[in-house]
Design a protein around this motif. Structure first.
Motif, PDB file in Angstrom:
ATOM      1  N   PRO A   8       0.811  -1.231   0.000  1.00 62.83           N
ATOM      2  CA  PRO A   8       0.000   0.000   0.000  1.00 62.83           C
ATOM      3  C   PRO A   8       0.841   1.277   0.000  1.00 62.83           C
ATOM      4  O   PRO A   8       0.344   2.339  -0.358  1.00 62.83           O
ATOM      5  CB  PRO A   8      -0.805  -0.122   1.305  1.00 62.83           C
ATOM      6  N   ALA A   9       2.106   1.164   0.414  1.00 64.15           N
ATOM      7  CA  ALA A   9       2.977   2.340   0.456  1.00 64.15           C
ATOM      8  C   ALA A   9       3.724   2.555  -0.862  1.00 64.15           C
ATOM      9  O   ALA A   9       4.587   3.432  -0.950  1.00 64.15           O
ATOM     10  CB  ALA A   9       3.978   2.202   1.597  1.00 64.15           C
ATOM     11  N   ARG A  10       3.381   1.798  -1.886  1.00 59.94           N
ATOM     12  CA  ARG A  10       4.094   1.897  -3.162  1.00 59.94           C
ATOM     13  C   ARG A  10       4.159   3.327  -3.706  1.00 59.94           C
ATOM     14  O   ARG A  10       5.184   3.725  -4.278  1.00 59.94           O
ATOM     15  CB  ARG A  10       3.454   0.964  -4.196  1.00 59.94           C
ATOM     16  N   PRO A  11       3.115   4.148  -3.554  1.00 61.78           N
ATOM     17  CA  PRO A  11       3.208   5.523  -4.085  1.00 61.78           C
ATOM     18  C   PRO A  11       4.364   6.331  -3.505  1.00 61.78           C
ATOM     19  O   PRO A  11       4.838   7.274  -4.160  1.00 61.78           O
ATOM     20  CB  PRO A  11       1.852   6.138  -3.699  1.00 61.78           C
ATOM     21  N   ILE A  12       4.815   5.986  -2.307  1.00 64.68           N
ATOM     22  CA  ILE A  12       5.923   6.754  -1.719  1.00 64.68           C
ATOM     23  C   ILE A  12       7.205   5.929  -1.637  1.00 64.68           C
ATOM     24  O   ILE A  12       8.166   6.346  -0.988  1.00 64.68           O
ATOM     25  CB  ILE A  12       5.551   7.285  -0.308  1.00 64.68           C
ATOM     26  N   HIS A  13       7.239   4.788  -2.316  1.00 60.47           N
ATOM     27  CA  HIS A  13       8.456   3.981  -2.322  1.00 60.47           C
ATOM     28  C   HIS A  13       9.680   4.745  -2.824  1.00 60.47           C
ATOM     29  O   HIS A  13      10.780   4.586  -2.264  1.00 60.47           O
ATOM     30  CB  HIS A  13       8.250   2.707  -3.144  1.00 60.47           C
ATOM     31  N   PRO A  14       9.560   5.572  -3.864  1.00 60.47           N
ATOM     32  CA  PRO A  14      10.750   6.322  -4.296  1.00 60.47           C
ATOM     33  C   PRO A  14      11.310   7.220  -3.197  1.00 60.47           C
ATOM     34  O   PRO A  14      12.533   7.303  -3.017  1.00 60.47           O
ATOM     35  CB  PRO A  14      10.224   7.143  -5.479  1.00 60.47           C
ATOM     36  N   ASP A  15      10.434   7.875  -2.451  1.00 57.06           N
ATOM     37  CA  ASP A  15      10.896   8.733  -1.355  1.00 57.06           C
ATOM     38  C   ASP A  15      11.514   7.900  -0.242  1.00 57.06           C
ATOM     39  O   ASP A  15      12.527   8.293   0.361  1.00 57.06           O
ATOM     40  CB  ASP A  15       9.737   9.559  -0.802  1.00 57.06           C
ATOM     41  N   LEU A  16      10.915   6.761   0.029  1.00 56.44           N
ATOM     42  CA  LEU A  16      11.454   5.874   1.063  1.00 56.44           C
ATOM     43  C   LEU A  16      12.840   5.359   0.657  1.00 56.44           C
ATOM     44  O   LEU A  16      13.751   5.295   1.482  1.00 56.44           O
ATOM     45  CB  LEU A  16      10.507   4.694   1.298  1.00 56.44           C
ATOM     46  N   ARG A  17      12.979   5.000  -0.621  1.00 51.50           N
ATOM     47  CA  ARG A  17      14.267   4.498  -1.106  1.00 51.50           C
ATOM     48  C   ARG A  17      15.337   5.571  -1.007  1.00 51.50           C
ATOM     49  O   ARG A  17      16.474   5.303  -0.604  1.00 51.50           O
ATOM     50  CB  ARG A  17      14.113   4.017  -2.551  1.00 51.50           C
ATOM     51  N   THR A  18      14.975   6.801  -1.349  1.00 51.82           N
ATOM     52  CA  THR A  18      15.935   7.907  -1.268  1.00 51.82           C
ATOM     53  C   THR A  18      16.423   8.102   0.160  1.00 51.82           C
ATOM     54  O   THR A  18      17.623   8.267   0.415  1.00 51.82           O
ATOM     55  CB  THR A  18      15.288   9.211  -1.775  1.00 51.82           C
ATOM     56  N   LEU A  19      15.500   8.066   1.099  1.00 52.52           N
ATOM     57  CA  LEU A  19      15.863   8.272   2.499  1.00 52.52           C
ATOM     58  C   LEU A  19      16.629   7.070   3.049  1.00 52.52           C
ATOM     59  O   LEU A  19      17.534   7.226   3.879  1.00 52.52           O
ATOM     60  CB  LEU A  19      14.609   8.528   3.324  1.00 52.52           C
ATOM     61  N   LEU A  20      16.279   5.877   2.580  1.00 51.46           N
ATOM     62  CA  LEU A  20      17.022   4.681   2.987  1.00 51.46           C
ATOM     63  C   LEU A  20      18.468   4.776   2.521  1.00 51.46           C
ATOM     64  O   LEU A  20      19.400   4.530   3.296  1.00 51.46           O
ATOM     65  CB  LEU A  20      16.362   3.427   2.413  1.00 51.46           C
ATOM     66  N   ASP A  21      18.665   5.147   1.262  1.00 53.58           N
ATOM     67  CA  ASP A  21      20.019   5.257   0.717  1.00 53.58           C
ATOM     68  C   ASP A  21      20.825   6.319   1.473  1.00 53.58           C
ATOM     69  O   ASP A  21      22.010   6.126   1.746  1.00 53.58           O
ATOM     70  CB  ASP A  21      19.964   5.597  -0.765  1.00 53.58           C
ATOM     71  N   ARG A  22      20.175   7.427   1.788  1.00 46.62           N
ATOM     72  CA  ARG A  22      20.878   8.485   2.510  1.00 46.62           C
ATOM     73  C   ARG A  22      21.279   8.013   3.912  1.00 46.62           C
ATOM     74  O   ARG A  22      22.389   8.298   4.383  1.00 46.62           O
ATOM     75  CB  ARG A  22      20.013   9.731   2.614  1.00 46.62           C
ATOM     76  N   THR A  23      20.389   7.293   4.568  1.00 48.79           N
ATOM     77  CA  THR A  23      20.694   6.788   5.915  1.00 48.79           C
ATOM     78  C   THR A  23      21.834   5.783   5.868  1.00 48.79           C
ATOM     79  O   THR A  23      22.723   5.790   6.725  1.00 48.79           O
ATOM     80  CB  THR A  23      19.446   6.144   6.545  1.00 48.79           C
TER      81      THR A  23
END
Length: 305
Positions: free
Chosen positions: A132-147
């Motif tokens: 259900p969170a697929r619409p914000i997966h790109p933002d999540l991935r960006t923040l994951l990579d930064r972390t």
């Protein structure tokens, strides 16, 4: 009702294997860095930076299999999310604090920060498995990579991080993730964010899709409760009875929380978490956890109410 995406191997989020403690690759940091006070959880007082007397020269715990019997149940609850081996093998390049005593204080301070970053990685990685969170997966991935990049910095850079600000940024996305996931539950969803439910009688309760972020559930009776798709980030489950409860589809639950609760063979957990071996024997104490981790901290940016 599952909102979890499985990877090619059938594991819901195999990537989180790197966020599990690997004590064989650590320098006993959780046995040295934190302070703890004699209590129901710890048999002795120990200052921060002072090695536990049970820590061996090989950085192994001399009473690991019998911690509870020796009065150290608090040690069985702690989870570093893999921060220990990251600090030991990456940040300090495999050189331990005994070999290089001049690095000890810095290493212990870095460990405290690294654990927070690894906890955020745990949540972000899980969020990326939720359909259900697929619409914000790109933002999540960006923040994951930064972390992840932050965890690879040197000691000085890590100690200079504004972890609180980063946590708030992560929490904003985790809140949105939670809203998207829990929206799939029909009917009214319980809102107990930050609520005081210490000792509450919730046996058999329908808590599907409930907001339990930062909720105080210490000693609560949750036997047979349905917690599928409930947001449990930062919920205090110390001594809560989860016997027969269904947490298989809950979100943002950690091993730290599970270890602090009580359960049995009928308790259903998310696939990424392990059933504590002591659940069927004796439950954990309801005392304080290791001091660097506030027992009332309720996850990234969580607040009461």
């Amino acid at each position: 009702m599952s909102a979890v995406r499985e990877d090619a191997r059938g594991a819901p989020d195999g990537a989180r294997s790197d966020l599990r403690a690997d004590c064989a690759r650590c320098f006993g940091l959780c046995c040295v860095a934190p302070a703890f006070a004699a209590s129901a959880d710890f048999a002795i007082d120990k200052d921060a930076g002072q090695p536990c007397p049970n820590l061996g020269r090989d950085f192994r715990c001399g009473i690991h299999r019998d911690l509870r019997q020796h009065g150290f149940p608090g040690c069985t609850v702690f989870d570093c999310f893999g921060a220990g081996q990251q600090v030991a093998q990456v940040t300090f390049g495999g050189r331990d604090w005994r070999e290089a005593p001049g690095t000890a204080e810095q290493m212990f301070d870095v460990f405290t920060v690294m654990r927070q970053l690894h906890e955020l990685l745990w949540y972000l990685t899980e969020a990326l498995t939720l359909e259900p969170a697929r619409p914000i997966h790109p933002d999540l991935r960006t923040l994951l990579d930064r972390t992840e990049r932050l965890t690879r910095h040197g000691p000085e850079e890590i100690l200079g991080l504004d972890v609180a600000a980063h946590r708030q940024e992560v929490n904003a996305l985790l809140l949105r993730t939670s809203e998207l996931v829990r929206a799939g539950v029909r009917g009214r969803r319980a809102e107990h964010r930050g609520a005081d439910l210490i000792g509450a009688r919730l046996r058999g309760a329908d808590l599907r899709g409930a907001n339990l972020r930062g909720t105080y559930l210490i000693g609560a009776d949750l036997r047979g409760a349905d917690l599928r798709l409930a947001d449990l980030i930062g919920a205090d489950l110390r001594g809560a009875d989860l016997s027969g409860a269904n947490l298989a589809g809950s979100i943002f639950l950690t091993q730290f929380q599970v270890n602090a609760a009580r359960g049995d063979g009928n308790t259903r957990l998310p696939a990424a978490l392990d059933r504590p071996p002591y659940w069927t024997a004796v439950g954990p104490s309801v005392g304080r956890a290791l001091l660097p981790i506030s027992p009332r901290r309720r996850g990234p940016g969580a607040r009461r109410g």
